[in-house]
Design an enzyme around this catalytic site. Sequence first.
Site, short mmCIF file in Angstrom:
data_model
loop_
_atom_site.label_atom_id
_atom_site.label_comp_id
_atom_site.label_asym_id
_atom_site.label_seq_id
_atom_site.Cartn_x
_atom_site.Cartn_y
_atom_site.Cartn_z
CD GLU A 268 -2.83 1.30 2.57
OE1 GLU A 268 -3.39 2.12 2.87
OE2 GLU A 268 -2.36 0.35 3.56
CE LYS A 324 -8.71 1.37 2.55
NZ LYS A 324 -7.50 1.40 3.51
CB CYS A 380 -5.26 -1.30 4.25
SG CYS A 380 -4.85 -1.12 6.01
#
Length: 507
Positions: A268, A324, A380
């Site tokens: 990430e 995301k 994540c």
Amino acid sequence: MKTSWLLSLSAILAGIAVPLSLAPFNFWPLMFVGVGGFFYLQHIARSAKESAWFGWLFGVGYFGLGVSWIYGSMQTVDTPIWLALILTGGFCLLMALFHAFQGWFYGRFLRQLPWALLLVAPLWWVLNEWFREWFLTGMPWLYAGYAFTDLPIGQLAAIVGIYGLSLILAVSSALGLSAFLQIRSGDRRKALGQVVAVVLLLVGSVTVGILRPASSWVDSAGVLEVAAVQSNIDQRVKWSAAQQRPTLEFYGDSITRMKNVDLVLWPEAAMTRLPDKIPYFLSQIDTLGKNRDQAIITGTLTQEDGRYFNAMRGYGQASGEYRKQHLVPFGEYVPLENWLRGLIAFFDLPMSTMIPAGEPQAPIPFEVAGQPYFAAPVICYEAAYPGLVRQLARDAGLITVVSNDAWFGDSLGPHQHLQITQMRAIENGRPILRATQNGISALIDANGRIVQRTDQFVSAELIGEMTLSQNRTPFQTLPRALVIWLSGGALLILFILNWRKNSVRST
């Protein structure tokens, strides 16, 4: 009569038992103790108010240990110890209100229903886990079913998902507790029946898990050589101008060595500069990947119309961008920003100005030896959302997870996060390639088994073979909220039956 201090202490200890049953401790039988202890306290509470009190104390222990990694996150940005303790403690006390509400509602409305302990309490437990997934953006952490991750029974997640596993555990805990209470009351015959029931439930679930593991529901879509790269760049300097060149040099040197790898995954925000600020470097990476017939996927920041996104991008034989969808409060955006930003460093983190994707996202396509594949991209915290991963993974051959667990420091967080990720592999029957900044990176097969993993706080290149999957597990084909709808429906039916029974008596 005042509530016994011993019962109050028992509520806290029951809450602590839950995270102790999960990674990194993995004392999984304690989950039965924790959940069963919660049910017992709700069963003996003399009022809805006392049920709420026991629930809140349970939540204090549950979150106090379970999300203690928040303190480590604050220490990563050098928050004063006293302030980090206050903020972490305050957060845990507020989160404990979830279980206070769970206890109050049970005591006020559900305790008098038929099979209150044996069935109602477990159903209500699962509905509260689901509620916590989405309320105020969600905190889907420390679910009961994760205790089964490394056990054969965990393979049932490919059919019923994490909520189904939580329901099995909750019902088993309730049956065991009821059998204990029956023995205490002298009704050994009824106790024996309940012991037999819990044994049949668990043995049957284990048998199904052994006979039909997650991988048995899907077929092989080919074998690829894959790699997860772990940079171990110190979080305190990662975003500094002085670290930009060393970061690019690290990833440039790493990819140069990987000549025979089909798919390379960087963590990430591996690229801490916007792509248009490092065009030459990314052009070289893209050309290298194409020349080698190699797909490269990296976490990066992207920008559009002045808005910043936490994203994954494909280079070489991979293409496209994923943005995301579920952001982390305070880590990627600041709730009540006008009031909180600037008060302390924790409210002004380098990535705390992100916005979520404005539309549904799709898997990242890539090609190896002329064969097309799709990778389900997960960033994540998104790994904790079973519905989101389910949607992305349905038509993908593998799941690629990138994370920056450096924020957790040396705490429980990275281990819990990895265990959560394993469950997503089982549910979807998909292998997972997981790259993190400082660990724990891993290669996970379609049964959720960790094939390889890195240590924390070291630079590492995890390379191995991965069997991709095609076709879908029952979890991917059945309605997403099936267990939730069945649980809610069963509670509603019991409530109506009890109401009608009371109505008949009153007439």
